[in-house]
Motif scaffolding. Structure first.
Motif, PDB file in Angstrom:
ATOM      1  N   ASP A   1      -4.584 -72.969   3.047  1.00 46.31           N
ATOM      2  CA  ASP A   1      -4.219 -73.709   1.850  1.00 46.31           C
ATOM      3  C   ASP A   1      -2.739 -74.050   1.858  1.00 46.31           C
ATOM      4  O   ASP A   1      -1.929 -73.348   2.473  1.00 46.31           O
ATOM      5  N   PRO A   2      -2.342 -75.114   1.165  1.00 42.59           N
ATOM      6  CA  PRO A   2      -0.920 -75.454   1.054  1.00 42.59           C
ATOM      7  C   PRO A   2      -0.151 -74.337   0.351  1.00 42.59           C
ATOM      8  O   PRO A   2      -0.706 -73.557  -0.426  1.00 42.59           O
TER       9      PRO A   2
ATOM     10  N   VAL B   1      12.939 -77.409  -2.222  1.00 42.89           N
ATOM     11  CA  VAL B   1      11.649 -76.715  -2.313  1.00 42.89           C
ATOM     12  C   VAL B   1      10.491 -77.685  -2.110  1.00 42.89           C
ATOM     13  O   VAL B   1       9.549 -77.421  -1.351  1.00 42.89           O
ATOM     14  N   SER B   2      10.548 -78.829  -2.780  1.00 45.08           N
ATOM     15  CA  SER B   2       9.458 -79.801  -2.643  1.00 45.08           C
ATOM     16  C   SER B   2       9.360 -80.322  -1.210  1.00 45.08           C
ATOM     17  O   SER B   2       8.263 -80.541  -0.689  1.00 45.08           O
ATOM     18  N   ARG B   3      10.494 -80.485  -0.555  1.00 45.11           N
ATOM     19  CA  ARG B   3      10.469 -80.940   0.840  1.00 45.11           C
ATOM     20  C   ARG B   3       9.899 -79.857   1.749  1.00 45.11           C
ATOM     21  O   ARG B   3       9.232 -80.168   2.741  1.00 45.11           O
ATOM     22  N   SER B   4      10.167 -78.594   1.412  1.00 44.95           N
ATOM     23  CA  SER B   4       9.597 -77.496   2.202  1.00 44.95           C
ATOM     24  C   SER B   4       8.077 -77.485   2.087  1.00 44.95           C
ATOM     25  O   SER B   4       7.375 -77.250   3.074  1.00 44.95           O
ATOM     26  N   ILE B   5       7.560 -77.744   0.877  1.00 49.45           N
ATOM     27  CA  ILE B   5       6.107 -77.792   0.692  1.00 49.45           C
ATOM     28  C   ILE B   5       5.498 -78.930   1.497  1.00 49.45           C
ATOM     29  O   ILE B   5       4.432 -78.787   2.110  1.00 49.45           O
TER      30      ILE B   5
ATOM     31  N   PHE C   1       4.982 -78.067   5.152  1.00 54.14           N
ATOM     32  CA  PHE C   1       3.773 -77.295   5.442  1.00 54.14           C
ATOM     33  C   PHE C   1       2.539 -78.185   5.466  1.00 54.14           C
ATOM     34  O   PHE C   1       1.618 -77.947   6.254  1.00 54.14           O
ATOM     35  N   HIS C   2       2.491 -79.201   4.630  1.00 47.63           N
ATOM     36  CA  HIS C   2       1.389 -80.166   4.670  1.00 47.63           C
ATOM     37  C   HIS C   2       1.324 -80.839   6.040  1.00 47.63           C
ATOM     38  O   HIS C   2       0.240 -81.022   6.616  1.00 47.63           O
ATOM     39  N   VAL C   3       2.494 -81.230   6.559  1.00 52.07           N
ATOM     40  CA  VAL C   3       2.534 -81.873   7.881  1.00 52.07           C
ATOM     41  C   VAL C   3       2.063 -80.902   8.957  1.00 52.07           C
ATOM     42  O   VAL C   3       1.330 -81.275   9.883  1.00 52.07           O
ATOM     43  N   ILE C   4       2.478 -79.627   8.852  1.00 55.73           N
ATOM     44  CA  ILE C   4       2.054 -78.622   9.837  1.00 55.73           C
ATOM     45  C   ILE C   4       0.544 -78.463   9.818  1.00 55.73           C
ATOM     46  O   ILE C   4      -0.109 -78.424  10.871  1.00 55.73           O
ATOM     47  N   LEU C   5      -0.038 -78.354   8.623  1.00 59.70           N
ATOM     48  CA  LEU C   5      -1.493 -78.216   8.521  1.00 59.70           C
ATOM     49  C   LEU C   5      -2.199 -79.425   9.121  1.00 59.70           C
ATOM     50  O   LEU C   5      -3.217 -79.294   9.812  1.00 59.70           O
TER      51      LEU C   5
ATOM     52  N   ALA D   1      10.061 -70.866  10.139  1.00 60.54           N
ATOM     53  CA  ALA D   1       9.369 -69.762   9.461  1.00 60.54           C
ATOM     54  C   ALA D   1       7.920 -70.139   9.165  1.00 60.54           C
ATOM     55  O   ALA D   1       6.999 -69.328   9.335  1.00 60.54           O
ATOM     56  N   GLN D   2       7.690 -71.378   8.738  1.00 58.30           N
ATOM     57  CA  GLN D   2       6.329 -71.823   8.431  1.00 58.30           C
ATOM     58  C   GLN D   2       5.470 -71.893   9.694  1.00 58.30           C
ATOM     59  O   GLN D   2       4.298 -71.483   9.681  1.00 58.30           O
ATOM     60  N   ILE D   3       6.036 -72.405  10.783  1.00 60.10           N
ATOM     61  CA  ILE D   3       5.240 -72.496  12.015  1.00 60.10           C
ATOM     62  C   ILE D   3       4.916 -71.098  12.542  1.00 60.10           C
ATOM     63  O   ILE D   3       3.788 -70.830  12.983  1.00 60.10           O
ATOM     64  N   SER D   4       5.903 -70.193  12.509  1.00 57.15           N
ATOM     65  CA  SER D   4       5.628 -68.829  12.982  1.00 57.15           C
ATOM     66  C   SER D   4       4.576 -68.164  12.098  1.00 57.15           C
ATOM     67  O   SER D   4       3.765 -67.362  12.584  1.00 57.15           O
TER      68      SER D   4
END
Length: 815
Positions: free
Chosen positions: A237-238, A251-255, A258-262, A301-304
């Motif tokens: 989930d996002p 913060v919004s750009r960080s979210i 994660f959408h792009v990573i998913l 951090a998100q990719i790891s």
């Protein structure tokens, strides 16, 4: 046994309000139910989670009594089977709760109609329950968020509807955190674990989901608190907020990251993502994070996070692929980089790591080492660079030499100038290349000046600059110069000439030094007299075509004269006079080979006061004595700094190293505080090559200091040794040449050591392959043995059947 997660299916009345209404304390719970509610079994602790306040004890008792009565009259059924350690009545009593296997397994919940009837029946049942009113707080304990941990059962299990979070410390983390996350212990303050938990719970409540982490557990564990390990686990989930503490505007750009990573991993879309889509997604990540270090840290951090406990192999490989792509073009910050390097190293060398993941992790580790040293890319990597890295191929570009020859080198997204120099030195077999580097050559061509020689500008390149950034800058510079044609190219040449170069005998080193000095001489950077000019021209012609008896009959003779004679020197007398003078000198060189002529050319230029210089074009800013023109060419060699007028080329002044008291540079200027006629003056010049000028000057000063130290050391050693000593007779007469030779041999030893390390790695790889092949051969032998055994059994069975047939046939014949 399956582990369970408990979450409420509906809110229940508060025990305090109900007890006050009836003026009686609720009766105690059944023993089994009390144990199950207040203290979960050991196998369930740490994975059970309650997501709303505890139901009142009286309410549970009423619900239990009602459901037990209903079961006896067969009007109601328990909504789900009782757990092994609970009675059926107790399981029915907690029918308003939901139990299911941990981590997203199917949940069993009470029937909606049964829940509604229970909710209405519970207060009525409660009203009929008698008992004394003692007002004791222990009878109806508080279960709100403010209740301290351990208030009920003293086991630290918090059933207030969320994970219990307590700020961890490095000492507590080091005992509980997995080994791959050990590098994150010093960074606990960078992660917002509690804030992420709260935001995630809000997202879960709004979406109706019951879990969001994928975690692997081995054996029963006591996990009663939400920790950094929980947050850094894969999730489909996002995320509702960033993993790290970043400014509010990010913060919004960080979210979105994660959408792009998913999407890149293929989690959001069931269809296979094409190569073009992957390239676009990677380019989008580069665009948003390349210039912001906070977002780069968040991205890593998100990719790891997505590489830990990932249940799908294809998703896992895509996550590591994305990690490799990002590490190849931009590094994380120092502290996040330390954690990430340790984590990637652990995965790359793990015994149970998937082979494909191990390859990507090793590539990521190497890319991190290079990018941390070189820094982030200046320009967003081009589409072809991303595609090349994804498809494991190399791009190519051309590097020129000063004689207009060239070589083709390969590069990728992470290739730096130092990598290109090393590759090019290997291609041309240049063993000693520490004084060589790549330069950016810019030449503006417009109309009549298209054939003019000497209007090039050579800009030294930093070893850590990316080749991809250079090529992008070349393209941008051409687009900016609309009215003029700007030629940009990479050139390989020496950064500076050092005194130790004279001891180097490498043929390619000598050839490149000759080409560079010849180039500077033809440009007029070495003003010489007529005799020296004629001699140098004859030597160059001999190097080019060798010795021939009748040079005038050579078709190329006239063109060679014009090519090797500097223009400003050629105009000082008639062309025929130059031709006769050069021919006479050329005919005297019959005994010289091409190598001899090359070495003699180098020796003549070396003896000039400004010989073996590197040249920089600058503009005057401040000249206290009015000695210099507006535009100047600076020459720097082992003797000092030399000043030339560019047009016409004219030597003006020299400042020896001992006369230069101070020097320094900025991005746009350089200054010298030097002595002129015994008086100190400060000269300032405008240039973008100030750092190169200072480095060249400092290098020559260091060489002088080293030479003086070597002389002093050799002098003290000589004074203590007898002149009749045999070892003294073997000592070279020139200590300086000896030291130079030692330096060159040290460099050769270093290169040999590198080659030895490469060969050792290759040997280890071959040994590993041989070991694997040996194991495969043993397996094949075992298979062959078993096949032979089977064949033997089949053969014996065949013989037995054949003999049996023969017996039957003989019996038939008898009959």
């Amino acid at each position: 046994p399956a582990r369970f997660r408990i979450s409420p299916c509906r809110p229940l009345p508060d025990a305090h309000a109900l007890a006050a209404a009836t003026r009686s304390s609720p009766p105690p719970l059944p023993r089994a139910l009390s144990h199950y509610y207040r203290r979960p079994p050991q196998a369930l602790r740490g994975i059970c989670r309650l997501t709303s306040p505890r139901p009142a004890r009286a309410t549970l008792h009423a619900a239990s009594a009602e459901l037990e009565a209903g079961a006896r009259s067969r009007r109601h059924r328990p909504p789900f089977p009782a757990p092994p350690d609970l009675s059926s009545s107790t399981a029915a009593a907690i029918g308003g709760w939901e139990l299911g296997p941990d981590r997203g397994a199917a949940h069993v919940s009470a029937v909606a109609g049964e829940e509604a009837r229970m909710a209405s029946a519970a207060p009525q049942q409660l009203g009929g329950l008698g008992g004394s009113v003692n007002g004791s707080a222990a009878a109806t304990p508080l279960h709100g968020p403010a209740a301290p941990a351990g208030a009920n059962g003293a086991d630290g299990y918090d059933s207030d509807g969320s994970y219990n979070f307590a700020p961890p410390t490095p000492s507590t983390l080091s005992m509980s955190i997995p080994p791959e996350l050990a590098g994150a212990i010093p960074l606990i303050d960078r992660f917002q674990v509690e804030g992420f938990l709260k935001a995630m719970q809000k997202q879960i409540q709004s979406s109706g989901k019951r879990g969001f982490f994928i975690k692997k557990s081995v054996g029963p564990q006591v996990r009663e608190k939400f920790t950094l390990e929980d947050m850094l686990c894969f999730q489909k989930d996002p995320i509702p907020t960033s993993l790290l503490k970043v400014p509010n505007d990010l913060v919004s750009r960080s979210i979105k990251l994660f959408h792009v990573i998913l999407k890149y991993m293929g989690v959001d879309s069931p269809a296979i993502i094409s190569l073009e889509e992957r390239i676009e997604l990677v380019a989008k990540l580069y665009k948003h994070t390349l210039k912001r270090s906070e977002l780069r840290d968040e991205l890593f951090a998100q990719i790891s996070k997505q590489t830990r406990n990932n249940p799908d192999r294809s998703w896992l490989i895509r996550a590591w692929e994305l990690m490799y792509l990002c590490a190849s073009s931009m590094p994380p910050s120092k502290d996040i980089g330390a954690y990430l390097s340790e984590y990637v190293h652990y995965i790359a060398h793990g015994a149970t790591t998937d082979s494909d993941v191990r390859v990507l992790a090793l590539n990521t580790l190497n890319a991190l080492k290079r990018s941390v040293k070189a820094g982030p890319r200046v320009a967003i990597p081009a589409r072809e660079e991303i595609e090349a890295l994804l498809t494991s191929r190399k791009l190519t570009t051309i590097v020129f030499f000063l004689d207009e020859t060239f070589e083709e080198i390969t590069y990728d997204m992470a290739t730096t100038v130092a990598d290109a120099v090393e590759e090019l030195a290997g291609i041309i077999k240049l063993s000693v290349y520490s004084s060589f580097s790549l330069f950016e050559c810019r030449k503006i061509v417009n109309g009549s000046k298209s054939s003019e020689v000497g209007n090039e500008e050579y800009i030294g390149l930093d070893d850590n600059k990316y080749i991809g950034d250079l090529l992008s800058e070349f393209k941008s510079a051409k687009d900016r110069n609309k009215g003029e044609i700007l030629h940009c190219k990479l050139v390989f040449k020496k950064r500076l000439f050092r005194e130790s170069d004279e001891a180097v005998t490498d043929p390619m080193f000598v050839q490149l030094s000759y080409v560079q000095l010849q180039h500077d001489y033809i440009l007029g950077n070495y003003p010489v007299g007529r005799d020296d000019a004629a001699q140098l021209t004859a030597l160059q012609i001999l190097v080019e075509i060798g010795f021939i008896d009748n040079p005038e009959s050579c078709v190329e003779w006239i063109s060679l004269l014009e090519r090797f004679l500097p223009r400003q020197v050629a105009i000082t007398r008639a062309k025929r006079d130059w031709e006769l003078d050069i021919i006479s000198r050329y005919q005297l060189m019959e005994h010289l080979s091409k190598d001899d002529a090359r070495n003699q050319f180098l020796r003549i230029l070396r003896t000039l006061p400004y010989g073996n210089s590197v040249f920089f074009s600058v503009r005057k800013i401040d000249d206290p004595i009015g000695l210099l023109p507006g535009r100047i060419i600076l020459g720097i060699n082992k003797r000092g700094v030399h000043f030339f007028r560019p047009v016409p080329k004219e030597y003006l002044h020299s400042a020896e190293l001992r006369d230069i008291m101070q020097f320094g540079s900025s991005n746009t200027a350089v200054f010298f505080k030097m002595r002129v006629a015994g008086v100190l003056h400060i000269f300032q010049f405008e240039t973008k090559q100030g750092e190169e000028i200072c480095v060249a000057l400092q290098t020559h000063i260091n060489d002088v200091m080293l030479r003086r130290y070597s002389k002093a050391r050799s002098g003290s050693a000589t004074s203590t040794v007898s002149q009749n000593d045999v070892s003294q007779a073997d000592k070279p007469p020139n200590a300086e040449m000896y030291d130079k030779r030692v330096q060159e041999l040290s460099k050769v030893v270093d290169e040999s050591q590198k080659k030895a390390d490469q060969l050792r790695d290759e040997l280890q790889r071959k040994t590993q392959q041989e070991r694997e092949m040996q194991e495969e051969l043993e397996g094949l032998k075992d298979t062959l043995q078993s096949e032979r055994h089977i064949i033997k059994e089949v053969t014996s069975e065949r013989d037995r059947l054949k003999s049996l047939c023969d017996e039957k046939e003989s019996s038939l014949q008898v009959w």
